[in-house]
Design a protein around this motif. Structure first.
Motif, mmCIF file in Angstrom:
data_model
loop_
_atom_site.group_PDB
_atom_site.id
_atom_site.type_symbol
_atom_site.label_atom_id
_atom_site.label_comp_id
_atom_site.label_asym_id
_atom_site.label_seq_id
_atom_site.Cartn_x
_atom_site.Cartn_y
_atom_site.Cartn_z
ATOM 1 N N LYS A 111 -31.458 0.754 -12.416
ATOM 2 C CA LYS A 111 -30.404 1.060 -13.451
ATOM 3 C C LYS A 111 -29.352 1.889 -12.720
ATOM 4 N N THR A 112 -28.250 2.075 -13.478
ATOM 5 C CA THR A 112 -27.064 2.908 -12.970
ATOM 6 C C THR A 112 -27.562 4.307 -13.556
ATOM 7 N N ALA B 269 -33.658 11.808 -28.286
ATOM 8 C CA ALA B 269 -32.938 12.041 -29.913
ATOM 9 C C ALA B 269 -33.845 11.229 -30.891
ATOM 10 N N SER B 270 -34.417 10.182 -30.332
ATOM 11 C CA SER B 270 -35.516 9.514 -31.182
ATOM 12 C C SER B 270 -36.626 10.441 -31.163
ATOM 13 N N ARG B 271 -37.096 10.903 -30.227
ATOM 14 C CA ARG B 271 -38.470 12.035 -30.555
ATOM 15 C C ARG B 271 -37.909 13.017 -31.287
ATOM 16 N N VAL C 153 -28.233 7.623 -20.519
ATOM 17 C CA VAL C 153 -28.015 7.068 -21.669
ATOM 18 C C VAL C 153 -29.445 6.898 -22.435
ATOM 19 N N GLU C 154 -30.454 6.110 -21.759
ATOM 20 C CA GLU C 154 -31.515 5.953 -22.080
ATOM 21 C C GLU C 154 -32.457 7.069 -22.362
ATOM 22 N N MET D 116 -18.225 1.061 -31.263
ATOM 23 C CA MET D 116 -17.418 2.006 -30.612
ATOM 24 C C MET D 116 -18.217 3.225 -29.851
ATOM 25 N N MET D 117 -17.874 3.289 -28.589
ATOM 26 C CA MET D 117 -18.477 4.209 -27.863
ATOM 27 C C MET D 117 -17.558 5.406 -27.403
ATOM 28 N N ALA D 118 -18.122 6.723 -27.838
ATOM 29 C CA ALA D 118 -17.606 7.865 -27.513
ATOM 30 C C ALA D 118 -17.665 8.418 -26.079
#
Length: 95
Positions: free
Chosen positions: A26-27, A40-42, A33-34, A1-3
């Motif tokens: 990319k768009t 977030a990963s960092r 998003v990337e 699911m995508m919010a």
């Protein structure tokens, strides 16, 4: 699911993102998003680093066992030079 989330961006930032996304093939949406995923990963890695540091500190507080700074420095220098790594031997320190 995508919010679904809405972002309000200054026009200048939106333009910068559009140019960078196009250059990356990319768009703008995929680019953002990337970027958010990477940040977030960092942040998660940093939080894990802090938790590991705290756990190490707590273990030292209990045991007094640590590595001598000069031994750690020698180890790092050898690793950077590509030399054979000296053995690190933990020592009990007076706290």
């Amino acid at each position: 699911m995508m919010a679904t989330t809405s972002l309000k961006l200054p026009d200048s930032l939106k333009e910068r993102i559009a140019k960078l996304a196009e250059a990356a093939g990319k768009t703008p949406h995929a680019y953002m998003v990337e970027a958010i995923e990477q940040e977030a990963s960092r942040g998660e890695k940093y939080q894990a680093f802090l938790a590991e540091a705290e756990a190490s500190w707590q273990e030292y507080q209990k045991t007094g066992i640590a590595y001598a700074a000069e031994d750690v420095h020698a180890y790092v220098r050898a690793k950077l030079r590509g030399d054979t790594l000296p053995e690190l031997v933990p020592v009990k320190r007076d706290r």
